[in-house]
Scaffold this motif. Structure first.
Motif, PDB file in Angstrom:
ATOM      1  N   ARG A 117      15.087   8.471 -32.610  1.00 55.67           N
ATOM      2  CA  ARG A 117      15.179   8.477 -34.081  1.00 55.67           C
ATOM      3  C   ARG A 117      13.958   7.791 -34.689  1.00 55.67           C
TER       4      ARG A 117
ATOM      5  N   ARG B 257      20.564  -0.067 -31.157  1.00 53.94           N
ATOM      6  CA  ARG B 257      19.636  -0.845 -30.331  1.00 53.94           C
ATOM      7  C   ARG B 257      18.844  -1.813 -31.201  1.00 53.94           C
TER       8      ARG B 257
ATOM      9  N   CYS C  11      12.242   4.936 -32.314  1.00 54.84           N
ATOM     10  CA  CYS C  11      13.058   4.132 -31.402  1.00 54.84           C
ATOM     11  C   CYS C  11      13.147   4.805 -30.027  1.00 54.84           C
TER      12      CYS C  11
ATOM     13  N   CYS D 297      17.939  -0.308 -34.921  1.00 52.96           N
ATOM     14  CA  CYS D 297      17.896   1.132 -35.221  1.00 52.96           C
ATOM     15  C   CYS D 297      19.311   1.599 -35.589  1.00 52.96           C
TER      16      CYS D 297
ATOM     17  N   CYS E   3      20.898   3.673 -34.089  1.00 53.39           N
ATOM     18  CA  CYS E   3      21.640   3.885 -32.829  1.00 53.39           C
ATOM     19  C   CYS E   3      22.293   2.596 -32.329  1.00 53.39           C
TER      20      CYS E   3
ATOM     21  N   CYS F  46      15.679   5.812 -28.739  1.00 53.39           N
ATOM     22  CA  CYS F  46      16.666   6.890 -28.818  1.00 53.39           C
ATOM     23  C   CYS F  46      16.070   8.170 -29.407  1.00 53.39           C
TER      24      CYS F  46
HETATM   25 ZN   LIG Z   1      17.555   4.097 -31.831  1.00 52.42          ZN
END
Ligand SMILES: [Zn+2]
Ligand SMILES: [Zn+2]
Length: 322
Positions: free
Chosen positions: A162, A146, A158, A142, A144, A160
């Motif tokens: 997103r 991850r 995800c 992702c 982010c 997070c």
């Molecule tokens: Zn993410």
């Protein structure tokens, strides 16, 4: 929401699994539709820490979400011992190398997920590194940072928060060679379930009768560079590669396969003989053995072997004279 009973129950929103859908992707899609988290599903069907659903969960998933048990089972990876080695069955094919499947590290095309709403089974194959529809390299991370996991908020989102489509600024366009390899993998996975091969990929049509497992092993064998063969980046050969690394491998393998078919610079491929010989030795089906024999005969410097093998096999003739 908690499971009301120890037993699974039919849930309000039910749907059949798509013919090209991944089994775990189906579970996540249906859990999502019924306001369950993957964590709840995994806790109930496997264990709280599970990041994947076992093959044995197919009947429960079918009962809960309305799909056909056999169709869900074929879309889940089943690992088992066979003749002393661990093999994996998936999508009605057998895989002799665990690294050919990436159960715990899913990769995806964010455009396909948004447009079609389900995760393709073919993405679980490590070398299926490109989307043949959108012609981009798949992603396994992702924006982010991850790694993408099945254990996420929803199919499209995800942990997070997103949406994966937000990660497209890190999406690479697919290379031509890797796309051709991915189209061939789709073709070999199942003529009934995947798009038919296009004319553009016809240079790989000699592999149409090969098993998908042997084709993947051939690509793995021919993909790495001389440097990697020599050991300086051996980890790439053994770890699960990122989709981008897999794309470079597939692209390089495609170049070498074209050299092989056209007869260009074949002598340089002798460096790959040990890997190719081991693929031939492990080949199970007749078309696999014939194709691998003809490839070896092409590369080995001894002409009499090539002549003898060519007389016996119509597939060799089509490979070398076509
Ligand atoms: Zn993410
Ligand atoms: Zn796509």
């Amino acid at each position: 929401m908690n499971f009301a009973h120890n037993d699974t129950l039919p849930y309000p929103f039910v749907d059949e699994i798509f013919p090209d859908e991944d089994g775990v992707g189906y579970a996540l899609r249906m859990a999502d539709a019924n306001a369950l988290s993957f964590h709840q599903l995994a806790t109930h069907l496997a264990s709280p820490g599970h990041c994947y659903l076992p093959y044995t969960s197919a009947p429960a998933l079918a009962f809960m979400f309305g799909g056909t048990p056999e169709l869900i089972a074929r879309a889940l990876v089943r690992r088992h011992f066979d003749d002393g080695i661990t093999v994996a069955d998936f999508a009605e094919h057998r895989f002799l190398r665990p690294k050919h499947l990436r159960q715990l590290r899913p990769q995806l095309c964010p455009f396909c997920l948004l447009e079609h709403g389900h995760a393709r089974a073919s993405w679980s194959i490590t070398l299926m590194c490109c989307c043949t529809e959108h012609e981009v390299c798949l992603i396994d991370q992702c924006a982010c940072g991850r790694s993408i996991s099945w254990r996420r908020r929803s199919l499209l989102v995800c942990e997070c928060g997103r949406m994966f489509l937000g990660s497209t600024n890190s999406t690479h366009p697919a290379t031509k060679g890797a796309l051709a390899i991915c189209r061939q993998i789709e073709y070999l996975l199942g003529k009934a379930h995947f798009r038919l091969q296009s004319q553009l990929d016809s240079d790989l049509a000699v592999f149409d009768d090969m098993s998908v497992d042997t084709f993947l092993r051939l690509v793995w064998a021919l993909g790495p560079s001389r440097c990697e063969r020599g050991g300086c980046t051996q980890h790439i050969l053994h770890a699960i590669p990122t989709p981008f690394e897999a794309m470079l491998t597939a692209d390089q393998a495609h170049n070498r396969i074209r050299d092989l078919l056209s007869g260009r610079d074949v002598a340089s491929l002798q460096l790959w003989l040990p890997q190719l010989i081991s693929i031939e030795e492990e080949a199970v089906t007749l078309p696999d053995r014939r194709l691998m024999s003809s490839i070896l005969a092409r590369i080995r410097p001894r002409l009499p072997v090539a002549r003898r093998i060519n007389r016996n096999g119509p597939i060799q003739s089509s490979l070398f004279e076509g």
